[in-house]
Design a protein around this motif. Structure first.
Motif, PDB file in Angstrom:
ATOM      1  N   ASP A   1       0.839  -1.210   0.000  1.00 33.14           N
ATOM      2  CA  ASP A   1       0.000   0.000   0.000  1.00 33.14           C
ATOM      3  C   ASP A   1       0.865   1.248   0.000  1.00 33.14           C
ATOM      4  O   ASP A   1       0.560   2.233  -0.688  1.00 33.14           O
ATOM      5  N   PHE A   2       1.939   1.217   0.788  1.00 32.34           N
ATOM      6  CA  PHE A   2       2.842   2.362   0.855  1.00 32.34           C
ATOM      7  C   PHE A   2       3.489   2.605  -0.511  1.00 32.34           C
ATOM      8  O   PHE A   2       3.632   3.747  -0.940  1.00 32.34           O
ATOM      9  N   ARG A   3       3.867   1.530  -1.192  1.00 32.96           N
ATOM     10  CA  ARG A   3       4.464   1.656  -2.523  1.00 32.96           C
ATOM     11  C   ARG A   3       3.479   2.321  -3.495  1.00 32.96           C
ATOM     12  O   ARG A   3       3.857   3.209  -4.260  1.00 32.96           O
ATOM     13  N   GLN A   4       2.208   1.895  -3.448  1.00 28.33           N
ATOM     14  CA  GLN A   4       1.202   2.504  -4.319  1.00 28.33           C
ATOM     15  C   GLN A   4       0.986   3.978  -3.973  1.00 28.33           C
ATOM     16  O   GLN A   4       0.803   4.811  -4.863  1.00 28.33           O
ATOM     17  N   MET A   5       1.008   4.298  -2.671  1.00 29.32           N
ATOM     18  CA  MET A   5       0.861   5.688  -2.253  1.00 29.32           C
ATOM     19  C   MET A   5       2.035   6.519  -2.775  1.00 29.32           C
ATOM     20  O   MET A   5       1.851   7.629  -3.283  1.00 29.32           O
ATOM     21  N   PHE A   6       3.237   5.955  -2.678  1.00 25.21           N
ATOM     22  CA  PHE A   6       4.417   6.632  -3.207  1.00 25.21           C
ATOM     23  C   PHE A   6       4.254   6.894  -4.703  1.00 25.21           C
ATOM     24  O   PHE A   6       4.513   7.995  -5.185  1.00 25.21           O
ATOM     25  N   CYS A   7       3.828   5.879  -5.448  1.00 25.71           N
ATOM     26  CA  CYS A   7       3.702   5.998  -6.908  1.00 25.71           C
ATOM     27  C   CYS A   7       2.676   7.051  -7.298  1.00 25.71           C
ATOM     28  O   CYS A   7       2.880   7.807  -8.251  1.00 25.71           O
ATOM     29  N   SER A   8       1.560   7.119  -6.572  1.00 26.78           N
ATOM     30  CA  SER A   8       0.551   8.131  -6.904  1.00 26.78           C
ATOM     31  C   SER A   8       1.054   9.538  -6.593  1.00 26.78           C
ATOM     32  O   SER A   8       0.713  10.493  -7.292  1.00 26.78           O
ATOM     33  N   GLU A   9       1.892   9.684  -5.566  1.00 24.03           N
ATOM     34  CA  GLU A   9       2.465  10.993  -5.242  1.00 24.03           C
ATOM     35  C   GLU A   9       3.584  11.378  -6.204  1.00 24.03           C
ATOM     36  O   GLU A   9       3.757  12.544  -6.532  1.00 24.03           O
ATOM     37  N   ALA A  10       4.343  10.396  -6.679  1.00 20.79           N
ATOM     38  CA  ALA A  10       5.508  10.679  -7.532  1.00 20.79           C
ATOM     39  C   ALA A  10       5.114  11.118  -8.942  1.00 20.79           C
ATOM     40  O   ALA A  10       5.833  11.869  -9.585  1.00 20.79           O
ATOM     41  N   GLY A  11       3.983  10.639  -9.449  1.00 25.63           N
ATOM     42  CA  GLY A  11       3.544  11.073 -10.776  1.00 25.63           C
ATOM     43  C   GLY A  11       3.893  10.087 -11.874  1.00 25.63           C
ATOM     44  O   GLY A  11       4.461   9.024 -11.640  1.00 25.63           O
ATOM     45  N   ARG A  12       3.567  10.471 -13.101  1.00 31.27           N
ATOM     46  CA  ARG A  12       3.653   9.559 -14.244  1.00 31.27           C
ATOM     47  C   ARG A  12       5.061   9.275 -14.731  1.00 31.27           C
ATOM     48  O   ARG A  12       5.274   8.294 -15.438  1.00 31.27           O
ATOM     49  N   LEU A  13       6.013  10.137 -14.421  1.00 32.49           N
ATOM     50  CA  LEU A  13       7.380   9.886 -14.898  1.00 32.49           C
ATOM     51  C   LEU A  13       8.026   8.696 -14.206  1.00 32.49           C
ATOM     52  O   LEU A  13       8.999   8.145 -14.702  1.00 32.49           O
ATOM     53  N   ILE A  14       7.508   8.305 -13.056  1.00 37.15           N
ATOM     54  CA  ILE A  14       8.054   7.169 -12.319  1.00 37.15           C
ATOM     55  C   ILE A  14       7.196   5.944 -12.590  1.00 37.15           C
ATOM     56  O   ILE A  14       6.015   5.921 -12.259  1.00 37.15           O
ATOM     57  N   SER A  15       7.787   4.932 -13.210  1.00 40.37           N
ATOM     58  CA  SER A  15       7.058   3.683 -13.482  1.00 40.37           C
ATOM     59  C   SER A  15       7.024   2.844 -12.210  1.00 40.37           C
ATOM     60  O   SER A  15       8.061   2.546 -11.632  1.00 40.37           O
ATOM     61  N   CYS A  16       5.831   2.468 -11.797  1.00 45.99           N
ATOM     62  CA  CYS A  16       5.670   1.700 -10.557  1.00 45.99           C
ATOM     63  C   CYS A  16       5.768   0.214 -10.882  1.00 45.99           C
ATOM     64  O   CYS A  16       4.787  -0.531 -10.775  1.00 45.99           O
ATOM     65  N   ASP A  17       6.966  -0.223 -11.307  1.00 39.72           N
ATOM     66  CA  ASP A  17       7.169  -1.621 -11.690  1.00 39.72           C
ATOM     67  C   ASP A  17       8.462  -2.127 -11.063  1.00 39.72           C
ATOM     68  O   ASP A  17       8.912  -1.574 -10.049  1.00 39.72           O
ATOM     69  N   GLU A  18       9.067  -3.139 -11.664  1.00 38.57           N
ATOM     70  CA  GLU A  18      10.292  -3.719 -11.084  1.00 38.57           C
ATOM     71  C   GLU A  18      11.485  -2.773 -11.115  1.00 38.57           C
ATOM     72  O   GLU A  18      12.514  -3.049 -10.509  1.00 38.57           O
ATOM     73  N   HIS A  19      11.351  -1.638 -11.813  1.00 37.31           N
ATOM     74  CA  HIS A  19      12.446  -0.660 -11.861  1.00 37.31           C
ATOM     75  C   HIS A  19      12.462   0.257 -10.640  1.00 37.31           C
ATOM     76  O   HIS A  19      13.336   1.117 -10.522  1.00 37.31           O
ATOM     77  N   LEU A  20      11.497   0.119  -9.757  1.00 39.53           N
ATOM     78  CA  LEU A  20      11.405   0.937  -8.550  1.00 39.53           C
ATOM     79  C   LEU A  20      11.495   0.052  -7.316  1.00 39.53           C
ATOM     80  O   LEU A  20      10.761  -0.922  -7.197  1.00 39.53           O
ATOM     81  N   VAL A  21      12.411   0.393  -6.396  1.00 42.14           N
ATOM     82  CA  VAL A  21      12.541  -0.322  -5.128  1.00 42.14           C
ATOM     83  C   VAL A  21      12.530   0.708  -4.010  1.00 42.14           C
ATOM     84  O   VAL A  21      13.227   1.725  -4.087  1.00 42.14           O
TER      85      VAL A  21
END
Length: 199
Positions: A86-106
């Protein structure tokens, strides 16, 4: 003999005339000058665009870390019973579209009673790969953040895909940014003490 000398003189005059005409002909000069100047110019423009994109991606990464970490600092994530996923999804929604919320993000989260206990920070790259996050997505966030008045560090490591393979290889040679699998790894970190909220 005289005719052969005359023939050589005519040929010589003809070749010299062609040489003079070639020297005076400037029709292709602009194309040659453009070819000489164009390559460094396009490399410079591509470099400026890449630096701009890298700074913009880093800015969005930092914004995501700061905004999501604020929820840990105030205890909202524990009160709502959020998991690491859930925290990861919250981070992704705050970070915006330039950040891909996939295996490239840890995302790494670590807590301690003191700031000294947070050292050393988790490295983004281990053996040429992104360092995997500790814990599973289903684990409660409290397993990583502790409770109230804890010192917490949240770091996001993002394997940035520039899109142009050849330019990415050139950029990796020029940039001091660490790489994982041939891609630059951008990072953002927030270290803070959580508030003394009621548990």
């Amino acid at each position: 003999m005289r005719s052969s000398n005359l023939y050589l003189a005519v040929v010589r005059r003809h070749v010299l005339g062609m040489g003079r005409r070639f020297q005076a002909d400037a029709r292709g000069a602009t194309a040659v000058e453009f070819a000489i100047v164009a390559a460094p110019f396009f490399v410079l423009v591509l470099g400026i665009m890449t630096i701009g994109l890298q700074f913009m991606t880093s800015h969005f990464l930092e914004h995501g870390v700061e905004a999501a970490s604020r929820k840990i600092r105030t205890g909202e994530v524990l009160k709502d019973g959020l998991t690491l996923g859930d925290f990861r999804q919250m981070f992704c929604s705050e970070a915006g579209r330039l950040i891909s919320c996939d295996e490239h993000l840890v995302i790494h989260i670590k807590s301690s009673e003191t700031f000294a206990g947070l050292s050393p920070l988790t490295s983004c790259v281990t053996d040429g790969q992104l360092t995997p996050a500790e814990g599973d997505d289903g684990d409660g966030l409290g397993t990583r953040t502790g409770g109230a008045s804890q010192r917490v560090v949240v770091s996001a490591c993002y394997q940035w895909d520039m899109g142009l393979v050849l330019w990415q290889k050139i950029w990796n040679l020029l940039s001091p940014t660490p790489t994982a699998q041939g891609r630059p790894v951008l990072s953002a970190v927030a270290a803070f003490q959580s508030e003394p909220y009621p548990e």
